[in-house]
Design a protein around this motif. Structure first.
Motif, short mmCIF file in Angstrom:
data_model
loop_
_atom_site.label_atom_id
_atom_site.label_comp_id
_atom_site.label_asym_id
_atom_site.label_seq_id
_atom_site.Cartn_x
_atom_site.Cartn_y
_atom_site.Cartn_z
N TYR A 11 0.03 -26.83 -15.14
CA TYR A 11 0.23 -25.42 -15.48
C TYR A 11 1.47 -24.90 -14.77
N TRP A 12 1.96 -23.80 -15.25
CA TRP A 12 2.95 -23.01 -14.52
C TRP A 12 2.75 -21.55 -14.88
N SER A 13 3.09 -20.67 -13.98
CA SER A 13 2.94 -19.24 -14.22
C SER A 13 3.95 -18.49 -13.36
N ALA A 14 4.46 -17.37 -13.87
CA ALA A 14 5.46 -16.59 -13.16
C ALA A 14 5.19 -15.11 -13.36
N GLY A 15 5.68 -14.32 -12.44
CA GLY A 15 5.51 -12.87 -12.54
C GLY A 15 6.69 -12.13 -11.94
N LEU A 16 7.06 -11.04 -12.58
CA LEU A 16 8.11 -10.15 -12.08
C LEU A 16 7.50 -8.76 -11.97
N HIS A 17 7.58 -8.15 -10.78
CA HIS A 17 6.87 -6.90 -10.51
C HIS A 17 7.83 -5.86 -9.93
N LEU A 18 7.51 -4.61 -10.21
CA LEU A 18 8.21 -3.48 -9.61
C LEU A 18 7.16 -2.56 -9.00
N PHE A 19 7.22 -2.38 -7.68
CA PHE A 19 6.30 -1.50 -6.97
C PHE A 19 7.06 -0.27 -6.50
N THR A 20 6.52 0.89 -6.83
CA THR A 20 7.12 2.16 -6.41
C THR A 20 6.02 3.08 -5.89
N PRO A 21 6.37 4.12 -5.12
CA PRO A 21 5.36 5.11 -4.74
C PRO A 21 4.85 5.85 -5.96
N LEU A 22 3.73 6.54 -5.80
CA LEU A 22 3.19 7.34 -6.88
C LEU A 22 4.17 8.45 -7.26
N PRO A 23 4.22 8.86 -8.52
CA PRO A 23 5.11 9.96 -8.92
C PRO A 23 4.84 11.22 -8.10
N PHE A 24 5.91 11.86 -7.67
CA PHE A 24 5.87 13.11 -6.89
C PHE A 24 5.28 12.91 -5.50
N ARG A 25 4.98 11.67 -5.10
CA ARG A 25 4.55 11.32 -3.74
C ARG A 25 3.39 12.17 -3.24
N PRO A 26 2.25 12.26 -3.93
CA PRO A 26 1.10 12.99 -3.38
C PRO A 26 0.55 12.27 -2.15
N GLY A 27 0.17 13.03 -1.14
CA GLY A 27 -0.36 12.43 0.08
C GLY A 27 0.64 11.63 0.86
N ARG A 28 1.91 12.03 0.80
CA ARG A 28 2.96 11.28 1.48
C ARG A 28 2.73 11.26 2.98
N GLY A 29 2.86 10.07 3.57
CA GLY A 29 2.63 9.93 4.99
C GLY A 29 1.17 9.77 5.37
N GLY A 30 0.28 9.82 4.40
CA GLY A 30 -1.15 9.70 4.67
C GLY A 30 -1.84 8.83 3.64
N PHE A 31 -2.86 9.39 2.97
CA PHE A 31 -3.67 8.63 2.03
C PHE A 31 -2.84 8.11 0.85
N GLY A 32 -1.83 8.85 0.47
CA GLY A 32 -1.01 8.43 -0.67
C GLY A 32 -0.23 7.16 -0.44
N GLU A 33 -0.02 6.79 0.85
CA GLU A 33 0.73 5.56 1.13
C GLU A 33 -0.07 4.30 0.82
N LEU A 34 -1.36 4.45 0.54
CA LEU A 34 -2.18 3.29 0.19
C LEU A 34 -1.98 2.88 -1.27
N PHE A 35 -1.31 3.71 -2.08
CA PHE A 35 -1.16 3.46 -3.51
C PHE A 35 0.27 3.07 -3.84
N ARG A 36 0.42 2.28 -4.90
CA ARG A 36 1.72 1.94 -5.45
C ARG A 36 1.62 1.94 -6.98
N THR A 37 2.66 2.45 -7.62
CA THR A 37 2.79 2.28 -9.06
C THR A 37 3.28 0.86 -9.34
N HIS A 38 2.72 0.24 -10.37
CA HIS A 38 2.95 -1.19 -10.59
C HIS A 38 3.37 -1.43 -12.03
N LEU A 39 4.54 -2.03 -12.22
CA LEU A 39 5.00 -2.49 -13.53
C LEU A 39 5.21 -4.00 -13.44
#
Length: 468
Positions: free
Chosen positions: A367-395
Motif C-alpha cells: 500500500y501507499w498513502s499520502a496527505g496534504l493538510h492546512l491547519f489554521t486557527p478558527l475564523p475570527f479567533r474565538p477564545g483566543r489565548g484560551g479554550f479556542g487554542e485547542l481547535f484548528r480549522t482543517h483542510l
C-alpha cells in the motif's frame, strides 16, 4: 519540562545588558533590556546538586547529569540541563523534577561558574489508577498498577488492563529496566493477551504472547527498537455472513518475528506541530519458528512548515510492502495492509479500499498513502489565548492505493503505484485532547474511487494519535 530558574549576579551583567533611564530603581520602567546572545556568555558548571533522593542509587543519577560539566557557555548550560532532566524523567523514578541554576559560591568557585540543583520527588513504592485513553478511532478504559524504582535504578513492573468501546481488550504485564550509558538503553519484557474484533473484515482475533524489546539512541534524536515477539493467535469468524476467504484463515497460528524500528522525531508538538519532521521505518521478519512467515517493511514520513503565525502546512507519506519467505508458511489476514478510514484515507469507510469478498476486506501485500493538510486557527479567533487554542480549522487532500502489487517487465514501480489511485478531499475542525490525541470532524468528498470501494461521503469522525 520542569521550571528552570536562572539568577545573574555581577559576573553576568553582560548577559542582561540594560540602559538606565534615570528613574527610580523600584519603578517598572527603570530599565530597558536588550536581547543578548547567550552563546557569548561564558559559563561553566562547578557543582551539581540533586535533592530529594531516597531509594534511587547515585550511579544511575550521575550518569544522567554528567554531561552538564562539559557546558562551555550559558546557552549550553540551559540545553544540557534540559537534556539531563529528560534523561532523569525517562528513568521513571520521579514524578516531579525541577531545575535551579545559580552562580557558584564557595572557596572553589570560578568567576564564570554556575551551580545547578535538581529538585526531584520520587514515586511511591506502589502506584495505580483508572484512566481513559484514545486511539485507533476508539476510546478505552485503562486500569493500571505499577511498582516503580524497585531496586533503585529505575526498574519497574507494571500491570495494565484496558477495555475499548469497540469490544477490544488488552492485558499486559511488563518489566522495564533502564541501563547506564550515553545511548540510554532500556530493556522491556512483557507477556500479553489481546482480543479484538474487525467487523469490516468479518473476523475476531484472540492473541496471547510475549515481547522482548531493547531500545537505545544512536544519536540524541535517533531511536532504535530491537524486538522479538512470539504469540499464538486464534482467528475466528465474526458472524454467519463472514466470507469464505475469512473462514479459510480461521484457526490457530503461531508467529515468531524479529523487528527493528528506527524513529527520528523532531517535531515541536505531537498533536499540532508547527515545525519539524517525523521519520519512522519498521522492518519485520516473521518465520523464526511458527507457521507464519513473511518479510515486511513500513515507512512513515511527516513534515510541518509554518507559513504564517498559527498557519501550518503538513505533508504526510506512508507505505509498506510484504512478501512471503516460504511456500510452507502463510501470511495471516491480521498481518496484511488495509486502507481507508478517518485516520488514513478520509472519505472512505474503515478498511473500505482494496480487495473485498462479500463485503469483507481481505487485506493486501502492499500500500501507499499520502496527505496534504492546512491547519489554521478558527475564523475570527474565538477564545483566543484560551479554550479556542485547542481547535484548528482543517483542510486536506488524501490519496493512496492498496493491492497485491507486482512489477512486470513492461511496467515501472511508479506506474504500478499510480494505477487505480484513490483521491479524496474535504474540510473540518480538529480538536486537541490534551497531549495524547486529537479529534477530527471532517466533511469528506471522495473524488476518485473504484466501484468496489466503500466510500464515506459527508461527515466523518476520527480520533487517534497518528493521522495521515
Amino acid at each position: 519540562m520542569g521550571t528552570v530558574h536562572a539568577k545573574a549576579e555581577e559576573n553576568f551583567t553582560e548577559a542582561s545588558e540594560f540602559v538606565n533611564r534615570n528613574v527610580p530603581h523600584d519603578s517598572a520602567d527603570a530599565y530597558t533590556f536588550k536581547e543578548v546572545d547567550l552563546e557569548a556568555v561564558r559559563a561553566r558548571v562547578d557543582k551539581i546538586n540533586v535533592d530529594g533522593l531516597a531509594r534511587t542509587k547515585n550511579d544511575i543519577v550521575e550518569d544522567c547529569i554528567r554531561e552538564l560539566f562539559r557546558a562551555k557557555d550559558f546557552q549550553d548550560v540551559l540545553i544540557k540541563a534540559h537534556r539531563a532532566r529528560v534523561k532523569l524523567d525517562e528513568l521513571g523514578c520521579f514524578k516531579n523534577i525541577s531545575v535551579f541554576i545559580d552562580t557558584s559560591k564557595g572557596p572553589k568557585a570560578t568567576s564564570d561558574g554556575l551551580e545547578v540543583t535538581f529538585n526531584v520527588k520520587e514515586h511511591k513504592r506502589l502506584t495505580g489508577g483508572v484512566s481513559t485513553q484514545v486511539g485507533n478511532n476508539e476510546g478505552s478504559l485503562l486500569v493500571g498498577l505499577r511498582a516503580p524504582n524497585l531496586f533503585g535504578r529505575g526498574e519497574r513492573v507494571q500491570v495494565e488492563y484496558s477495555h475499548g468501546s469497540k469490544r477490544t481488550s488488552n492485558f499486559n504485564v511488563a518489566f522495564i529496566k533502564p541501563f547506564r550509558g550515553r545511548h540510554r538503553p532500556t530493556l522491556t519484557t512483557s507477556v500479553f493477551q489481546s482480543q479484538s474484533e474487525w467487523p469490516s473484515s468479518g473476523y475476531r482475533q484472540l492473541e496471547r504472547g510475549s515481547l522482548l524489546d531493547l531500545s537505545f539512541y544512536s544519536t540524541p534524536f535517533l531511536k532504535h527498537n530491537l524486538q522479538w515477539e512470539a504469540n499464538i493467535r486464534d482467528l475466528s469468524v465474526l458472524s454467519r455472513t463472514s466470507s469464505f476467504e475469512v473462514r479459510e484463515q480461521s484457526g490457530l497460528s503461531l508467529k515468531s518475528a524479529l523487528r527493528h524500528i528506527l524513529a527520528c522525531d523532531l517535531r515541536d508538538d505531537l498533536i499540532f506541530p508547527s515545525t519539524g519532521s517525523l521519520f519512522q521505518v519498521t522492518s519485520e521478519v516473521a518465520g523464526v519458528g511458527g507457521d507464519v512467515g513473511f518479510l515486511k517493511n513500513d515507512v512513515f514520513l511527516q513534515g510541518n512548515y509554518s507559513v504564517l503565525e498559527d498557519i501550518v502546512i503538513q505533508g504526510c507519506l506512508s507505505g509498506g510492502y510484504m512478501s512471503s519467505i516460504s511456500n510452507d508458511m502463510k501470511i495471516s489476514m491480521s498481518d496484511m495492509y488495509y486502507l481507508g478510514g478517518p485516520l488514513c484515507l478520509r472519505g472512505f469507510q474503515m478498511r473500505g479500499v482494496g480487495p473485498h469478498s462479500d463485503g469483507d476486506a481481505l487485506g493486501s501485500t502492499g500500500y501507499w498513502s499520502a496527505g496534504l493538510h492546512l491547519f489554521t486557527p478558527l475564523p475570527f479567533r474565538p477564545g483566543r489565548g484560551g479554550f479556542g487554542e485547542l481547535f484548528r480549522t482543517h483542510l486536506f487532500v488524501n490519496g493512496g492505493n492498496v493491492g497485491n502489487f507486482r512489477v512486470g517487465r513492461d511496467s515501472s514501480i511508479l506506474d504500478t503505484l499510480r494505477a487505480n489511485m484513490r483521491i479524496s478531499y474535504g474540510l473540518g475542525v480538529a480538536l486537541r485532547l490534551g497531549n495524547m490525541a486529537r479529534l477530527e470532524v471532517n466533511y469528506c468528498f471522495p473524488y476518485i474511487f473504484d466501484k468496489g470501494d466503500q466510500t464515506h461521503p459527508g461527515v466523518q469522525f476520527g480520533i487517534g494519535v497518528q493521522f495521515l
